[in-house]
Scaffold this motif. Structure first.
Motif, PDB file in Angstrom:
ATOM      1  N   ALA A 117       0.856  -1.197   0.000  1.00 29.45           N
ATOM      2  CA  ALA A 117       0.000   0.000   0.000  1.00 29.45           C
ATOM      3  C   ALA A 117       0.881   1.232   0.000  1.00 29.45           C
ATOM      4  CB  ALA A 117      -0.913   0.001   1.219  1.00 29.45           C
ATOM      5  N   ARG A 118       0.384   2.263  -0.670  1.00 26.20           N
ATOM      6  CA  ARG A 118       1.073   3.559  -0.611  1.00 26.20           C
ATOM      7  C   ARG A 118       0.568   4.319   0.613  1.00 26.20           C
ATOM      8  NH1 ARG A 118       0.425   5.814  -6.706  1.00 26.20           N
ATOM      9  NH2 ARG A 118      -1.747   5.144  -6.524  1.00 26.20           N
ATOM     10  N   PRO A 119       1.301   5.341   1.056  1.00 26.98           N
ATOM     11  CA  PRO A 119       0.804   6.116   2.206  1.00 26.98           C
ATOM     12  C   PRO A 119      -0.589   6.681   1.956  1.00 26.98           C
ATOM     13  CG  PRO A 119       3.073   6.732   1.680  1.00 26.98           C
ATOM     14  CD  PRO A 119       2.629   5.800   0.598  1.00 26.98           C
ATOM     15  N   THR A 120      -0.904   6.937   0.674  1.00 20.26           N
ATOM     16  CA  THR A 120      -2.208   7.532   0.342  1.00 20.26           C
ATOM     17  C   THR A 120      -3.292   6.482   0.075  1.00 20.26           C
ATOM     18  OG1 THR A 120      -1.406   7.576  -1.928  1.00 20.26           O
ATOM     19  CG2 THR A 120      -1.266   9.642  -0.679  1.00 20.26           C
ATOM     20  N   SER A 121      -2.943   5.178   0.076  1.00 20.27           N
ATOM     21  CA  SER A 121      -3.932   4.135  -0.274  1.00 20.27           C
ATOM     22  C   SER A 121      -5.028   4.050   0.780  1.00 20.27           C
ATOM     23  CB  SER A 121      -3.254   2.757  -0.357  1.00 20.27           C
ATOM     24  OG  SER A 121      -2.243   2.731  -1.320  1.00 20.27           O
ATOM     25  N   ASP A 122      -6.230   3.715   0.340  1.00 17.74           N
ATOM     26  CA  ASP A 122      -7.344   3.491   1.273  1.00 17.74           C
ATOM     27  C   ASP A 122      -7.289   2.034   1.736  1.00 17.74           C
ATOM     28  OD1 ASP A 122      -9.668   3.149   2.652  1.00 17.74           O
ATOM     29  OD2 ASP A 122     -11.001   3.521   0.939  1.00 17.74           O
ATOM     30  N   THR A 123      -6.627   1.797   2.863  1.00 15.08           N
ATOM     31  CA  THR A 123      -6.434   0.416   3.339  1.00 15.08           C
ATOM     32  C   THR A 123      -7.681  -0.115   4.046  1.00 15.08           C
ATOM     33  OG1 THR A 123      -5.363   1.281   5.309  1.00 15.08           O
ATOM     34  CG2 THR A 123      -3.916   0.566   3.524  1.00 15.08           C
ATOM     35  N   SER A 124      -8.720   0.717   4.193  1.00 15.86           N
ATOM     36  CA  SER A 124      -9.957   0.228   4.832  1.00 15.86           C
ATOM     37  C   SER A 124     -10.637  -0.822   3.946  1.00 15.86           C
ATOM     38  CB  SER A 124     -10.919   1.382   5.114  1.00 15.86           C
ATOM     39  OG  SER A 124     -11.429   1.892   3.902  1.00 15.86           O
ATOM     40  N   VAL A 125     -10.250  -0.907   2.649  1.00 18.03           N
ATOM     41  CA  VAL A 125     -10.861  -1.906   1.773  1.00 18.03           C
ATOM     42  C   VAL A 125     -10.221  -3.289   1.977  1.00 18.03           C
ATOM     43  CG1 VAL A 125     -11.469  -0.185   0.032  1.00 18.03           C
ATOM     44  CG2 VAL A 125      -9.312  -1.441  -0.196  1.00 18.03           C
ATOM     45  N   LEU A 126      -9.135  -3.352   2.767  1.00 13.30           N
ATOM     46  CA  LEU A 126      -8.439  -4.638   2.974  1.00 13.30           C
ATOM     47  C   LEU A 126      -9.018  -5.367   4.188  1.00 13.30           C
ATOM     48  CD1 LEU A 126      -4.783  -3.354   2.449  1.00 13.30           C
ATOM     49  CD2 LEU A 126      -6.224  -4.581   0.803  1.00 13.30           C
ATOM     50  N   PRO A 127      -9.011  -6.704   4.170  1.00 15.30           N
ATOM     51  CA  PRO A 127      -9.443  -7.430   5.369  1.00 15.30           C
ATOM     52  C   PRO A 127      -8.552  -7.022   6.548  1.00 15.30           C
ATOM     53  CG  PRO A 127      -9.150  -8.943   3.512  1.00 15.30           C
ATOM     54  CD  PRO A 127      -8.615  -7.613   3.079  1.00 15.30           C
ATOM     55  N   PRO A 128      -9.125  -6.886   7.758  1.00 13.86           N
ATOM     56  CA  PRO A 128      -8.366  -6.321   8.889  1.00 13.86           C
ATOM     57  C   PRO A 128      -7.136  -7.136   9.282  1.00 13.86           C
ATOM     58  CG  PRO A 128     -10.584  -7.020   9.563  1.00 13.86           C
ATOM     59  CD  PRO A 128     -10.517  -7.181   8.084  1.00 13.86           C
ATOM     60  N   GLU A 129      -7.170  -8.453   9.030  1.00 12.68           N
ATOM     61  CA  GLU A 129      -6.059  -9.295   9.499  1.00 12.68           C
ATOM     62  C   GLU A 129      -4.855  -9.287   8.559  1.00 12.68           C
ATOM     63  OE1 GLU A 129      -8.986 -10.283   8.454  1.00 12.68           O
ATOM     64  OE2 GLU A 129      -8.826 -11.980   7.083  1.00 12.68           O
ATOM     65  N   ILE A 130      -4.971  -8.608   7.417  1.00  8.90           N
ATOM     66  CA  ILE A 130      -3.899  -8.649   6.406  1.00  8.90           C
ATOM     67  C   ILE A 130      -2.710  -7.777   6.810  1.00  8.90           C
ATOM     68  CG2 ILE A 130      -3.370  -7.910   4.018  1.00  8.90           C
ATOM     69  CD1 ILE A 130      -5.069 -10.350   3.996  1.00  8.90           C
ATOM     70  N   GLU A 131      -1.497  -8.338   6.638  1.00  5.83           N
ATOM     71  CA  GLU A 131      -0.290  -7.529   6.863  1.00  5.83           C
ATOM     72  C   GLU A 131      -0.130  -6.531   5.720  1.00  5.83           C
ATOM     73  OE1 GLU A 131       3.410  -9.766   7.327  1.00  5.83           O
ATOM     74  OE2 GLU A 131       4.556  -7.977   6.733  1.00  5.83           O
ATOM     75  N   ILE A 132       0.146  -5.291   6.076  1.00  3.03           N
ATOM     76  CA  ILE A 132       0.313  -4.238   5.058  1.00  3.03           C
ATOM     77  C   ILE A 132       1.767  -3.774   5.081  1.00  3.03           C
ATOM     78  CG2 ILE A 132      -0.345  -1.878   4.411  1.00  3.03           C
ATOM     79  CD1 ILE A 132      -3.071  -2.459   5.783  1.00  3.03           C
ATOM     80  N   ARG A 133       2.370  -3.672   3.887  1.00  2.00           N
ATOM     81  CA  ARG A 133       3.715  -3.076   3.803  1.00  2.00           C
ATOM     82  C   ARG A 133       3.617  -1.823   2.940  1.00  2.00           C
ATOM     83  NH1 ARG A 133       8.031  -8.026   2.898  1.00  2.00           N
ATOM     84  NH2 ARG A 133       7.196  -9.257   4.647  1.00  2.00           N
ATOM     85  N   GLN A 134       4.218  -0.763   3.422  1.00  2.00           N
ATOM     86  CA  GLN A 134       4.244   0.471   2.643  1.00  2.00           C
ATOM     87  C   GLN A 134       5.238   0.332   1.497  1.00  2.00           C
ATOM     88  OE1 GLN A 134       2.406   3.263   3.136  1.00  2.00           O
ATOM     89  NE2 GLN A 134       1.328   2.393   4.895  1.00  2.00           N
ATOM     90  N   GLY A 135       4.872   0.836   0.338  1.00  2.00           N
ATOM     91  CA  GLY A 135       5.790   0.796  -0.798  1.00  2.00           C
ATOM     92  C   GLY A 135       5.184   1.520  -1.975  1.00  2.00           C
ATOM     93  N   ASN A 136       6.019   1.728  -2.985  1.00  3.58           N
ATOM     94  CA  ASN A 136       5.565   2.413  -4.194  1.00  3.58           C
ATOM     95  C   ASN A 136       6.304   1.787  -5.361  1.00  3.58           C
ATOM     96  OD1 ASN A 136       5.271   4.316  -6.373  1.00  3.58           O
ATOM     97  ND2 ASN A 136       4.636   5.804  -4.824  1.00  3.58           N
ATOM     98  N   LEU A 137       5.579   1.532  -6.435  1.00  3.95           N
ATOM     99  CA  LEU A 137       6.201   0.882  -7.597  1.00  3.95           C
ATOM    100  C   LEU A 137       7.311   1.733  -8.219  1.00  3.95           C
ATOM    101  CD1 LEU A 137       2.976  -0.615  -9.140  1.00  3.95           C
ATOM    102  CD2 LEU A 137       5.009  -1.932  -8.490  1.00  3.95           C
TER     103      LEU A 137
END
Ligand SMILES: NC(=O)c1ccc[n+]([C@@H]2O[C@H](COP(=O)([O-])OP(=O)(O)OC[C@H]3O[C@@H](n4cnc5c(N)ncnc54)[C@H](OP(=O)(O)O)[C@@H]3O)[C@@H](O)[C@H]2O)c1
Length: 276
Positions: free
Chosen positions: A28-48
């Motif tokens: 996910a990017r810092p600006t991504s809407d991570t509320s669409v992800l299941p709550p238990e998912i690990e998120i790593r910040q990054g940008n292509l």
């Protein structure tokens, strides 16, 4: 461990649900809407635009656009990492015969994948629809709900794919032993003419629609004057977009729903018809 690129997108959020039991990591990017992800998912910040965080990752599922120019550098990074298996979602728009700004970039991205040492697979979907997050059929349904008349520009073949069928295809093709080193076109159940697509969408709303033919040349002129849509988008309307999917059916059991069924589901999901 699987890294999902584009997990917060329209397709990616349907894909991430299907991998949830395998403890994937979502980029996910810092600006991504991570509320669409299941709550238990690990998120790593990054940008292509930069190297990705690939610690402990052996599998990549790529649901972002291949048209932004990031893929060749990503492939170089993947080849120097522990990632062995990679599935990329491209697009059948790569086949357009019209001048297209992104086609060369998309072709170069596919070439970087196919020339790599990875165990790669590529899916090329047609237009994706199915929820309020699509940028096509949801708008058409809302238009048809309000207006009984629709301007028919060209009458080309269309074969949109439901987002759930594509998300299932991402999982099935990743898991199939037959898909490594192969590219698959994936589309909706059957091709239909633009006029039939509009009528089928109207039927899903229990509405009638009057189709008023508009010559493509007039629509191109209107696009140039109003700049509401691009002339490329208008010309694409008149281009056939039907793609057989026999290879996908054979290799990973791809069996997409008919548009009539998918658009009925979407009309209900958008609350445009009552549940029955
Ligand atoms: N939609 C269609 O009708 C259609 C048709 C044919 C093919 N496709 C292909 O299908 C795939 C998915 O399409 P979609 O409609 O689901 O796309 P989408 O909704 O626009 O999602 C794009 C995803 O990519 C992420 N992303 C974009 N730029 C990024 C960057 N620089 N670094 C990291 N992440 C980045 C976005 O993150 P944010 O949440 O931060 O924005 C988002 O998660 C794409 O390859 C697209 O070309 C789409």
């Amino acid at each position: 461990m699987i890294l999902l690129v584009g997990a917060t997108g329209f397709l990616g959020s349907a894909v991430v649900e299907r991998f949830a039991s395998r403890n994937p990591v979502a980029l996910a990017r810092p600006t991504s809407d991570t509320s669409v992800l299941p709550p238990e998912i690990e998120i790593r910040q990054g940008n292509l635009a930069q190297p990705l965080p690939l610690d402990s990752i052996d599998t990549l599922v790529y649901c972002a656009s291949m048209g932004f120019g990031h893929v060749p550098a990503l492939i170089t990074q993947l080849e120097q990492s522990n990632v062995k298996r990679a599935l990329f979602v491209s697009t059948t728009a790569i086949f357009t015969t019209l001048p297209s700004t992104s086609r060369q970039i998309r072709r170069a991205a596919e070439d970087a994948v196919t020339n790599s040492t990875l165990e790669w697979s590529i899916l090329r979907p047609t237009m994706i629809y199915g929820t309020e997050r699509d940028r096509n059929i949801s708008r058409l349904l809302r238009f048809l709900k309000r207006w009984p008349v629709f301007p028919l520009c060209g009458n080309a073949l269309w074969q949109p794919i439901h987002v759930d069928d594509l998300a299932d295809a991402v999982v099935a093709s990743l898991d199939s032993p037959h898909t490594t080193g192969r590219i698959y076109n994936v589309a909706g159940g059957e091709p239909l003419r633009f006029a039939d697509l509009i009528r089928t969408a109207a039927r899903a709303l229990q509405r009638r629609v009057l189709l008023v033919p508009v010559p493509v040349s007039a629509a191109v002129l209107a696009a140039q004057l109003t700049r509401v849509v691009t002339t490329e988008q208008i010309r694409r309307l008149a281009e056939d977009k039907a793609f057989p999917y026999t290879d996908a059916a054979r290799d990973f059991g791809f069996n997409p729903r008919a548009f009539a069924q998918g658009v009925r589901l979407e009309a209900r999901r958008l609350g445009l018809v009552s549940e029955r």
